[in-house]
Structure formats: C-alpha cells, structure tokens
Design a protein around this motif. Sequence first.
Motif, PDB file in Angstrom:
ATOM      1  N   SER A   7      46.857  46.962  30.215  1.00  0.00           N
ATOM      2  CA  SER A   7      45.962  45.853  30.534  1.00  0.00           C
ATOM      3  C   SER A   7      46.305  45.307  31.908  1.00  0.00           C
ATOM      4  O   SER A   7      47.357  44.686  32.102  1.00  0.00           O
ATOM      5  CB  SER A   7      46.102  44.747  29.487  1.00  0.00           C
ATOM      6  N   ASN A   8      45.427  45.565  32.868  1.00  0.00           N
ATOM      7  CA  ASN A   8      45.701  45.208  34.260  1.00  0.00           C
ATOM      8  C   ASN A   8      44.763  44.089  34.710  1.00  0.00           C
ATOM      9  O   ASN A   8      43.545  44.279  34.791  1.00  0.00           O
ATOM     10  CB  ASN A   8      45.519  46.436  35.161  1.00  0.00           C
ATOM     11  N   ASN A   9      45.326  42.920  34.981  1.00  0.00           N
ATOM     12  CA  ASN A   9      44.563  41.793  35.516  1.00  0.00           C
ATOM     13  C   ASN A   9      44.895  41.634  36.987  1.00  0.00           C
ATOM     14  O   ASN A   9      46.054  41.800  37.385  1.00  0.00           O
ATOM     15  CB  ASN A   9      44.887  40.511  34.761  1.00  0.00           C
ATOM     16  N   ALA A  10      43.900  41.315  37.791  1.00  0.00           N
ATOM     17  CA  ALA A  10      44.120  41.259  39.243  1.00  0.00           C
ATOM     18  C   ALA A  10      43.251  40.187  39.892  1.00  0.00           C
ATOM     19  O   ALA A  10      42.078  40.027  39.532  1.00  0.00           O
ATOM     20  CB  ALA A  10      43.809  42.619  39.878  1.00  0.00           C
ATOM     21  N   TRP A  11      43.836  39.477  40.848  1.00  0.00           N
ATOM     22  CA  TRP A  11      43.085  38.534  41.678  1.00  0.00           C
ATOM     23  C   TRP A  11      42.506  39.278  42.879  1.00  0.00           C
ATOM     24  O   TRP A  11      43.083  40.262  43.338  1.00  0.00           O
ATOM     25  CB  TRP A  11      43.987  37.412  42.179  1.00  0.00           C
ATOM     26  N   ARG A  12      41.389  38.775  43.385  1.00  0.00           N
ATOM     27  CA  ARG A  12      40.807  39.321  44.609  1.00  0.00           C
ATOM     28  C   ARG A  12      40.325  38.183  45.498  1.00  0.00           C
ATOM     29  O   ARG A  12      39.959  37.108  45.017  1.00  0.00           O
ATOM     30  CB  ARG A  12      39.649  40.273  44.299  1.00  0.00           C
ATOM     31  N   PHE A  20      40.457  28.279  48.378  1.00  0.00           N
ATOM     32  CA  PHE A  20      41.084  28.800  47.168  1.00  0.00           C
ATOM     33  C   PHE A  20      40.090  28.957  46.021  1.00  0.00           C
ATOM     34  O   PHE A  20      40.272  29.818  45.143  1.00  0.00           O
ATOM     35  CB  PHE A  20      42.238  27.904  46.734  1.00  0.00           C
ATOM     36  N   ASP A  21      39.053  28.135  45.989  1.00  0.00           N
ATOM     37  CA  ASP A  21      38.085  28.210  44.898  1.00  0.00           C
ATOM     38  C   ASP A  21      37.350  29.539  44.867  1.00  0.00           C
ATOM     39  O   ASP A  21      36.800  29.931  43.829  1.00  0.00           O
ATOM     40  CB  ASP A  21      37.073  27.063  45.016  1.00  0.00           C
ATOM     41  N   ALA A  22      37.331  30.237  45.993  1.00  0.00           N
ATOM     42  CA  ALA A  22      36.614  31.519  46.054  1.00  0.00           C
ATOM     43  C   ALA A  22      37.387  32.656  45.391  1.00  0.00           C
ATOM     44  O   ALA A  22      36.817  33.707  45.093  1.00  0.00           O
ATOM     45  CB  ALA A  22      36.317  31.875  47.509  1.00  0.00           C
ATOM     46  N   LEU A  23      38.674  32.481  45.161  1.00  0.00           N
ATOM     47  CA  LEU A  23      39.479  33.540  44.556  1.00  0.00           C
ATOM     48  C   LEU A  23      38.941  33.907  43.176  1.00  0.00           C
ATOM     49  O   LEU A  23      38.521  33.042  42.406  1.00  0.00           O
ATOM     50  CB  LEU A  23      40.936  33.076  44.434  1.00  0.00           C
ATOM     51  N   GLU A  24      38.977  35.195  42.866  1.00  0.00           N
ATOM     52  CA  GLU A  24      38.414  35.688  41.613  1.00  0.00           C
ATOM     53  C   GLU A  24      39.464  36.470  40.822  1.00  0.00           C
ATOM     54  O   GLU A  24      40.130  37.350  41.365  1.00  0.00           O
ATOM     55  CB  GLU A  24      37.207  36.596  41.892  1.00  0.00           C
ATOM     56  N   LEU A  25      39.594  36.163  39.530  1.00  0.00           N
ATOM     57  CA  LEU A  25      40.505  36.886  38.643  1.00  0.00           C
ATOM     58  C   LEU A  25      39.686  37.837  37.773  1.00  0.00           C
ATOM     59  O   LEU A  25      38.785  37.419  37.042  1.00  0.00           O
ATOM     60  CB  LEU A  25      41.280  35.915  37.754  1.00  0.00           C
ATOM     61  N   SER A  26      40.002  39.138  37.867  1.00  0.00           N
ATOM     62  CA  SER A  26      39.321  40.154  37.072  1.00  0.00           C
ATOM     63  C   SER A  26      40.276  40.698  36.018  1.00  0.00           C
ATOM     64  O   SER A  26      41.471  40.864  36.271  1.00  0.00           O
ATOM     65  CB  SER A  26      38.833  41.300  37.967  1.00  0.00           C
ATOM     66  N   ARG A  27      39.744  40.986  34.841  1.00  0.00           N
ATOM     67  CA  ARG A  27      40.564  41.504  33.747  1.00  0.00           C
ATOM     68  C   ARG A  27      40.164  42.943  33.423  1.00  0.00           C
ATOM     69  O   ARG A  27      39.011  43.333  33.606  1.00  0.00           O
ATOM     70  CB  ARG A  27      40.422  40.606  32.521  1.00  0.00           C
ATOM     71  N   GLY A  28      41.130  43.705  32.960  1.00  0.00           N
ATOM     72  CA  GLY A  28      40.862  45.092  32.612  1.00  0.00           C
ATOM     73  C   GLY A  28      40.536  45.965  33.805  1.00  0.00           C
ATOM     74  O   GLY A  28      39.718  46.887  33.716  1.00  0.00           O
ATOM     75  N   LEU A 329      50.126  33.887  36.348  1.00  0.00           N
ATOM     76  CA  LEU A 329      49.103  34.578  37.134  1.00  0.00           C
ATOM     77  C   LEU A 329      47.778  33.822  37.080  1.00  0.00           C
ATOM     78  O   LEU A 329      47.072  33.710  38.095  1.00  0.00           O
ATOM     79  CB  LEU A 329      48.921  36.005  36.617  1.00  0.00           C
ATOM     80  N   GLU A 330      47.446  33.275  35.932  1.00  0.00           N
ATOM     81  CA  GLU A 330      46.184  32.541  35.783  1.00  0.00           C
ATOM     82  C   GLU A 330      46.174  31.259  36.606  1.00  0.00           C
ATOM     83  O   GLU A 330      45.108  30.708  36.901  1.00  0.00           O
ATOM     84  CB  GLU A 330      45.929  32.210  34.311  1.00  0.00           C
ATOM     85  N   GLN A 331      47.332  30.746  36.993  1.00  0.00           N
ATOM     86  CA  GLN A 331      47.428  29.482  37.727  1.00  0.00           C
ATOM     87  C   GLN A 331      47.565  29.679  39.233  1.00  0.00           C
ATOM     88  O   GLN A 331      48.053  28.810  39.941  1.00  0.00           O
ATOM     89  CB  GLN A 331      48.632  28.677  37.218  1.00  0.00           C
ATOM     90  N   LEU A 332      47.068  30.801  39.739  1.00  0.00           N
ATOM     91  CA  LEU A 332      47.251  31.110  41.161  1.00  0.00           C
ATOM     92  C   LEU A 332      46.650  30.042  42.071  1.00  0.00           C
ATOM     93  O   LEU A 332      47.269  29.644  43.058  1.00  0.00           O
ATOM     94  CB  LEU A 332      46.645  32.472  41.495  1.00  0.00           C
ATOM     95  N   LYS A 333      45.455  29.582  41.775  1.00  0.00           N
ATOM     96  CA  LYS A 333      44.829  28.583  42.634  1.00  0.00           C
ATOM     97  C   LYS A 333      45.676  27.307  42.703  1.00  0.00           C
ATOM     98  O   LYS A 333      45.827  26.702  43.772  1.00  0.00           O
ATOM     99  CB  LYS A 333      43.422  28.259  42.135  1.00  0.00           C
ATOM    100  N   GLU A 334      46.202  26.891  41.558  1.00  0.00           N
ATOM    101  CA  GLU A 334      47.068  25.711  41.536  1.00  0.00           C
ATOM    102  C   GLU A 334      48.337  25.945  42.364  1.00  0.00           C
ATOM    103  O   GLU A 334      48.810  25.055  43.071  1.00  0.00           O
ATOM    104  CB  GLU A 334      47.439  25.344  40.100  1.00  0.00           C
ATOM    105  N   ALA A 335      48.875  27.166  42.272  1.00  0.00           N
ATOM    106  CA  ALA A 335      50.076  27.497  43.043  1.00  0.00           C
ATOM    107  C   ALA A 335      49.794  27.459  44.540  1.00  0.00           C
ATOM    108  O   ALA A 335      50.618  26.968  45.331  1.00  0.00           O
ATOM    109  CB  ALA A 335      50.592  28.877  42.637  1.00  0.00           C
TER     110      ALA A 335
END
Length: 353
Positions: A7-12, A20-28, A329-335
């Motif tokens: 299971s590979n999740n990745a930000w783009r 930062f709001d434009a960042l996108e998290l994709s799953r699978g 990983l899900e909290q990247l924008k906050e970081a």
Amino acid sequence: MAQEQLSNNAWRVPKGSNGFDALELSRGVPIEKVGDRDCLVKIEAVSLNFRDLMIAMGVYPFPMKGDVVPGSDGAGTVIAVGKKVTRFQKGDRVCTTVNQAHLAGPLTPAASLTGLGGSLDGVLRSYGVFPESGLVSVPSRLSFREASTLPCAAVTAWNAFYGLPGRAPKPGDTVLTLGSGGVSLFAIQFAAAAGATVISTTSSASKGEKLKALGSSHIIDYNKDKSWGQTARSLSAGGDGVDFIVEVGGPSTLSQSVSAIKADGIIAVAGSIGSDMSAKSDPGLLSTWTSNCVVRGIAVGSRALLEDAIRAIEAKGIHPVVDEKPFTLEQLKEAYSYMLSQRNFGKVVIDIQ
C-alpha cells in the motif's frame, strides 16, 4: 508480500502550486519497477527542508518536474534489490542522497538535475525505488527519525567546513552559526568537535540554552542585538573577526555576516531562511573585496561528503537534533506550516506509517 500488494501513499505538488493547500495526497499509488541496480525502500521517516516549502509555494528557482513527489531526505529499510546491486541487501538501513547523481567532487550541471523532490520524485511516500548509488548506509544507533536528517542538513554543514581542501575548523578558530535549524545545529556540533569556539545567534533565551548544550560558547539574541555581527566580531580571538560563518539567512543576515567575518575568513552561504529571495538588501560582491573574505555557495554536498559526515557523527557520538513535535504523513500540510512559522528547534520530521 509482492510489490503490487504494498500500500503506497504519496504526496504530490501539482503544476502551478502556489501554497500548501494545493498539495495532494494519493492512495494506492503504483510502485515503480525495481531495475537491475535499484533498491526498493520502505520509507520510515522524512525530514523537511526549507527547499520543500519553496517548491510547494511555487518560488523554487531551479528546474523541477510537474506533479512531483516532494521531499529529498528520507530514511528507511531496503526490502528488495535488483539482481546487479552490490552496495546493499534486503534489511539494510539506508538514507537517500539529495542529488542522486552527485557522487563526489563538485556538483555538475547534470547532477544538479537529479534532485529528489524537485527534478525527480522524492520521499514523501510509503515506498520508493532508488538507484543503489543514490543511497547511503546509516548507523544502527540512530533512529530512522534521526537518520532522515542526514541527507541535507548534515552534509551541508560538513561541506561548509570540509568542502574546501586545506580549510577546516581547528582549535583556536571561531565559528558563527545562525539560528536553530538543522544545518546550524549540525554545524555547532561539528565545529565544537573540531575544537573551535562557537558563537550562535538565536531568538530566545530558552533556545540559547539548548544551543549551549550542543557546544556553543557564546549566544547572541538577534532580536535584542541589531548589530550582532559586530558583537560576534568582538567575541572572536583578538576581536579580529570569526574564521567561519555558516550563513543560512540570506539577504536578511548577509550584511551582519560580512561585518563579523575575519580577513580571509569563509562565509558558507547555505540558505535563505526567512528572507525574501527577491530582496536587494544583501551586500554586493564588492563586499568580498572590502572585507577580504571568501564567500562560498553550498549546494548540499556529494555522496562522498555525506559518508564522511556520517563517519564523523559515529566517531564523535553526535546525535542529530529532531524537533519534539511529531507529524504523520497525512499531516504534511500542518508540518509545512509549522516549519514556515519557525517554531521548531531542530529538524521537522514526518513519520511514515
């Protein structure tokens, strides 16, 4: 488990991102094929750099691919290797190098186009495939969180001191560091280990105490002392100026650094944290003539320099400084927002679940 079952999740960072709001998290997300000389790495931790924020804000001044996976500094475990890999085996603990093709010597134009998280997909994902030449072994005594701070901050600080043959800190020298980011904290520890006297600037008494614990002998509060460059000069041996400055502030601090440097001293410019890159307030090139100093740009460092830095970290018992606030990983924008506010002390690290 087969690669396709992971299971590979990745930000783009979408093309045209300006925040930062434009960042996108994709799953699978599918994982790349492991080539003959590649390693598949389960990424355990990623440390952030100011460069990552610039890329997300659309102000990064260097070439980058569209829809890039951000992040350059990752640490993890090798879980598969190509049939011609000789440097690593399954189960090895590794970290990435920032510019994947910068193995040794000066940074070439070609190698500069192999930066993770910019020109190439980076490490803010669950799994990544990297050439074996773009990975380095990490000491077993370091946690993955600590190891993730090595690829940029450690090698940049090491390069600032040891990147010029014959010019390195020694007992009797004075080193000036700015602030409490990752590069500065490694620089304090490397300089102190070399026997140099360290002067550090900071914004608070509490941070100053932490800098002293790492090896700084003198602390200057730059909020209270607007002429901190002259103060640093006065604290140097004989008041002649400091021998080395690890300059991470850019236009907002360069004038002060020039006033602090000793004749024939070295200012290693390694960043522009907190500065407007378009500002014209920094001193011109003529300042290198009038102050008779060397100003040297530091573009991270080669794999060979990173390996040297890691050996020194092991030999001297140095521990990377990780900020106390954890992020997933899900909290990247906050970081990213937390790091931009400069509330951190040490490296901001993302734990990859």
